[in-house]
Each structure stands twice: as structure tokens, then as C-alpha cells.
Design an enzyme around this catalytic site. Structure first.
Site, PDB file in Angstrom:
ATOM      1  N   LYS A  87       0.819  -1.557  -0.123  1.00 13.62           N
ATOM      2  CA  LYS A  87       0.064   0.094  -0.089  1.00 13.62           C
ATOM      3  C   LYS A  87       0.682   1.453   0.092  1.00 13.62           C
ATOM      4  CE  LYS A  87      -3.793  -2.623   1.868  1.00 13.62           C
ATOM      5  NZ  LYS A  87      -5.394  -2.163   2.896  1.00 13.62           N
ATOM      6  N   ASP A 123      -9.901   1.704   2.122  1.00 10.46           N
ATOM      7  CA  ASP A 123     -10.151   1.768   3.498  1.00 10.46           C
ATOM      8  C   ASP A 123     -10.573   2.383   4.033  1.00 10.46           C
ATOM      9  OD1 ASP A 123      -8.807  -0.881   2.487  1.00 10.46           O
ATOM     10  OD2 ASP A 123      -7.387  -0.348   2.794  1.00 10.46           O
TER      11      ASP A 123
HETATM   12  P1  NAP Z   1      -0.147  -5.908  10.434  1.00 12.10           P
HETATM   13  O1  NAP Z   1       0.799  -4.566   8.828  1.00 12.10           O
HETATM   14  O2  NAP Z   1       1.456  -6.719  10.120  1.00 12.10           O
HETATM   15  O3  NAP Z   1       0.149  -5.238  11.419  1.00 12.10           O
HETATM   16  C1  NAP Z   1      -0.330  -6.341  12.781  1.00 12.10           C
HETATM   17  C2  NAP Z   1      -0.875  -5.506  13.909  1.00 12.10           C
HETATM   18  O4  NAP Z   1      -0.856  -6.273  15.104  1.00 12.10           O
HETATM   19  C3  NAP Z   1       0.914  -4.743  14.945  1.00 12.10           C
HETATM   20  O5  NAP Z   1       0.212  -3.464  14.982  1.00 12.10           O
HETATM   21  C4  NAP Z   1       0.958  -5.728  15.623  1.00 12.10           C
HETATM   22  O6  NAP Z   1       1.690  -5.353  16.740  1.00 12.10           O
HETATM   23  C5  NAP Z   1       0.169  -6.088  16.550  1.00 12.10           C
HETATM   24  N1  NAP Z   1       0.091  -7.601  16.744  1.00 12.10           N
HETATM   25  C6  NAP Z   1      -0.035  -8.508  16.354  1.00 12.10           C
HETATM   26  N2  NAP Z   1      -0.053  -9.664  16.837  1.00 12.10           N
HETATM   27  C7  NAP Z   1      -0.485  -9.310  17.951  1.00 12.10           C
HETATM   28  C8  NAP Z   1      -0.605  -9.775  19.327  1.00 12.10           C
HETATM   29  N3  NAP Z   1      -0.585 -10.741  19.507  1.00 12.10           N
HETATM   30  N4  NAP Z   1      -0.866  -9.030  20.407  1.00 12.10           N
HETATM   31  C9  NAP Z   1      -1.370  -7.861  19.889  1.00 12.10           C
HETATM   32  N5  NAP Z   1      -0.784  -6.710  19.055  1.00 12.10           N
HETATM   33  C10 NAP Z   1      -0.818  -7.711  17.707  1.00 12.10           C
HETATM   34  O7  NAP Z   1      -1.111  -6.252   9.076  1.00 12.10           O
HETATM   35  P2  NAP Z   1      -2.312  -5.448   9.127  1.00 12.10           P
HETATM   36  O8  NAP Z   1      -2.218  -5.824   6.815  1.00 12.10           O
HETATM   37  O9  NAP Z   1      -2.192  -3.951   9.698  1.00 12.10           O
HETATM   38  O10 NAP Z   1      -4.133  -6.505   9.755  1.00 12.10           O
HETATM   39  C11 NAP Z   1      -4.359  -5.836  10.382  1.00 12.10           C
HETATM   40  C12 NAP Z   1      -5.237  -6.570  10.985  1.00 12.10           C
HETATM   41  O11 NAP Z   1      -6.126  -5.723  10.092  1.00 12.10           O
HETATM   42  C13 NAP Z   1      -5.758  -8.159  10.253  1.00 12.10           C
HETATM   43  O12 NAP Z   1      -6.004  -8.842  11.220  1.00 12.10           O
HETATM   44  C14 NAP Z   1      -6.290  -8.167   9.179  1.00 12.10           C
HETATM   45  O13 NAP Z   1      -7.764  -9.101   8.955  1.00 12.10           O
HETATM   46  C15 NAP Z   1      -6.803  -6.700   8.832  1.00 12.10           C
HETATM   47  N6  NAP Z   1      -7.620  -5.571   7.943  1.00 12.10           N
HETATM   48  C16 NAP Z   1      -8.409  -6.258   7.870  1.00 12.10           C
HETATM   49  C17 NAP Z   1      -9.442  -5.350   6.423  1.00 12.10           C
HETATM   50  C18 NAP Z   1     -10.981  -5.452   6.336  1.00 12.10           C
HETATM   51  O14 NAP Z   1     -11.197  -4.684   5.436  1.00 12.10           O
HETATM   52  N7  NAP Z   1     -11.769  -5.686   7.420  1.00 12.10           N
HETATM   53  C19 NAP Z   1      -8.715  -4.755   5.626  1.00 12.10           C
HETATM   54  C20 NAP Z   1      -7.175  -4.281   6.196  1.00 12.10           C
HETATM   55  C21 NAP Z   1      -6.361  -5.313   7.364  1.00 12.10           C
HETATM   56  P3  NAP Z   1       3.360  -4.490  16.579  1.00 12.10           P
HETATM   57  O15 NAP Z   1       3.862  -3.479  16.168  1.00 12.10           O
HETATM   58  O16 NAP Z   1       3.916  -4.721  17.698  1.00 12.10           O
HETATM   59  O17 NAP Z   1       3.938  -5.366  15.689  1.00 12.10           O
END
Ligand code: NAP
Length: 308
Positions: A87, A123
């Protein structure tokens, strides 16, 4: 149509996809991307509207992304969606970036226009529409806590809340420094001293139970943007002991209708929703950008639910 295409296919797109009817003119770029439900949702919309084009998945690695997007015009694409981890790269690759996407700091939708690439972000606005649809409220009227505010989705969500002028915004991230950095980037949106007594309108807090409990007492809406909960065996990202019946709880995860957080929230009597509607509305808004017409929301919702 195959389940997945690659950069090599894109280099010779017209030959590789010769005979595909309707032709493949839209797609989602990601790594990984095999799990994406966007093709089901958008192909249902294209078919319902009688648009002679189809939408496919393209597995594009980070080092391939710049070349891949440059190939879109000659491959005859109308546009594309961009997902993890592209992105930010998409914002740099686009010839023109829409003002809102620039403020959010990420591009998830590209439009091909006369050989040029225009970048948008659906988004953040998709989340806004989802919150209105699920809970009948607007971000601007709420005190919001974003869990995972330092991740890709969390940053876009936090920026959208700031752009909407929400009442309060509390940013939480497992790695605290990232939440603090995002708060620094959004500080200018919270200069105006809206009411809520002595509390600051924008705060970054460490992931500690006592701190979370104190902030949740001043929160209307909690949004989970962490990946904790994607696996069925994951615990709820917030334990039941921290949740109350008066909270609205939105989990961006959509791998299950009742994610661990949704289950925990409903167990204490709170209203809760998973992230399917956010996925739906970001697709609805992308469709409307590509075709300048209203998207068939119910057709798209049905296709998404059917794909789960
Ligand atoms: P990302 O950039 O890898 O970010 C992951 C985030 O999760 C980081 O803030 C990470 O913290 C945190 N994290 C991971 N494991 C954790 C735990 N056990 N406890 C607390 N925090 C934890 O991933 P992303 O692309 O942003 O996606 C994140 C989520 O958003 C996913 O679940 C995805 O399904 C969802 N999403 C949904 C949509 C939708 O349209 N509904 C769209 C996009 C994303 P750290 O920084 O400390 O590693």
C-alpha cells in the site's frame, strides 16, 4: 480464469489471457493474495451491472511491484486493488495521488487513465461506512480506541478517525513506539480543544491492563486492527474483564463471523461486529471510483458471505 496470476503472466497479459471472456481487466495485487475474497465480491458486481470485465488475483512480490503496476496500461487494465504489503509502494508508484489517500498515507486502489496511474484509498472511507452500517453512528461523534494502531490497517484507521474529527482517539500498539509515532503524525488534527474535561483528545498508550481499563472507561468504540484473532485458537485481543456492555466493538478481522473479540464482547452484552462490512465497503467504493456509478452493495455482500 486461474486462481492466481504472476508478474510473468502480466508481462505477456494479452497472450496469457487470450480467450478469457469477459476479459481480465481488474485485479488485486498482494503477497500473499490467495486468500483474498475480492474476486468473488467484485466479479459478482461486474456481472450484475453487465460490465464486460473480470477481476483476478495477482501474486506480486515486493521487488516485483514497481514493474507490475507499470504494466497495467499496456495489459489493458481499468485499475487494480493493492493489498499487503504494497500500500505504501502504491502511493509512490502512482502518478497522481488523491488528497485523501495522501493524508491517510497509503493507496489501496489504482485507476489506469490514459497510461497514467491514479491512486486512491478506500480502506479508511470503507471503515467509516462500515461503522455507520453496523452501529448507526459516525466516527466524528465518538471516542475511539484503535488497537494495533502501528500496523498497516491500524494506521489507515487512525488517520481516518483523525480526518473525521472524532471526539477522542486513543492509539494502542504492542510495540508502543509505533503508536507514539502515529500520534505524532496525527497531532495537528487534534489541536481544537473539544470537551471531555482534562483528558487529551489524542493519546498513545502502552499495552498495559491498568492503562487500557482507564482509557476504556472514556471510550465509545474499540476497533481491533491487530492480527490477533485471525487464528481460531487466538485469544480475544481484549479479555472479557476489560469489556463493558456500553462499548461498541469493531473487529477488522473477518475470517470468522464471530471472532474471539466479537465473542468476548457479546458475552458481556456489548454490540460487536466483525470486519466483513469494512471489506465490503472498501470494495464498493473502489467499484464506484473505477466505474463512476453506484455499486450493487447487496449483490457484493451476498458474494462475500458466500465466499466465506
Ligand atoms: P500488520 O501491518 O502486520 O499489523 C499487525 C498489527 O497487529 C501490528 O500493530 C502488530 O503489533 C499487531 N499484533 C500482531 N499480533 C499481536 C498480538 N498478539 N497482540 C497484540 N498486537 C498484535 O497487518 P495489517 O495489514 O495492518 O492487518 C492487521 C489486521 O487488519 C488483520 O487482522 C487484517 O485481517 C485486518 N484487516 C482487515 C481489513 C478489512 O477490510 N476488514 C482490511 C485490512 C486489514 P506490533 O506493531 O507490535 O507488531
Amino acid at each position: 480464469m486461474r486462481d492466481l496470476y504472476t508478474l510473468e503472466d502480466l508481462r505477456d497479459w494479452k497472450t496469457v489471457t487470450a480467450g478469457e471472456e469477459p476479459p481480465l481487466k481488474l485485479g488485486v495485487f498482494g503477497d500473499p493474495v490467495a486468500h483474498s475474497r475480492s474476486p468473488q465480491m467484485l466479479n459478482a458486481a461486474l456481472e450484475a451491472c453487465g460490465i464486460p470485465a473480470r477481476y483476478c488475483r495477482l501474486h506480486i512480490r515486493p521487488e516485483e511491484f514497481a514493474e507490475a503496476v507499470r504494466l497495467l496500461p499496456q495489459a489493458g487494465f481499468i485499475g487494480a486493488n493493492v493489498t499487503v504489503p504494497h500500500k505504501l509502494a502504491a502511493m509512490n508508484a502512482a502518478d497522481t495521488v488523491d488528497e485523501h489517500a495522501r493524508k491517510i498515507g497509503a493507496v489501496n486502489t489504482l485507476v489506469v487513465e490514459g497510461g497514467r496511474l491514479l491512486g486512491f484509498n478506500t480502506d479508511g472511507p470503507g471503515l467509516m461506512r462500515a461503522i455507520r452500517a453496523e452501529f448507526g453512528v459516525d466516527l466524528r461523534d465518538l471516542r475511539i480506541m484503535v488497537l494495533g494502531a502501528g500496523g498497516g490497517a491500524g494506521r489507515a484507521i487512525a488517520a481516518q478517525c483523525a480526518l473525521e474529527g472524532c471526539q477522542r482517539l486513543v492509539l494502542v500498539n504492542r510495540t508502543f513506539e509505533k503508536a507514539r509515532q502515529v500520534a505524532g503524525e496525527l497531532a495537528s488534527y487534534f489541536k481544537d480543544p473539544r470537551v471531555y474535561g482534562p483528558s487529551h483528545r489524542l493519546e498513545a498508550i502502552p499495552w498495559e491492563e491498568a492503562e487500557l481499563a482507564a482509557q476504556l472507561a472514556q471510550t465509545d468504540l474499540v476497533i481491533n486492527a491487530t492480527s490477533c484473532g485471525m487464528k481460531r485458537t487466538d485469544p480475544s485481543v481484549l479479555p472479557e474483564s476489560l469489556l463493558q456492555a456500553n462499548l461498541l466493538v469493531f473487529d477488522t478481522i473477518y475470517t470468522a463471523a464471530r471472532t474471539p473479540l466479537v465473542e468476548a464482547a457479546q458475552a458481556v452484552g456489548a454490540r460487536a461486529a466483525n470486519g466483513l462490512s469494512m471489506l465490503l465497503y472498501q470494495g464498493v467504493l473502489a467499484f464506484e471510483i473505477w466505474f463512476n456509478r453506484t455499486a450493487p452493495v447487496e449483490v457484493m455482500r451476498k458474494a462475500l458471505v458466500g465466499a466465506s
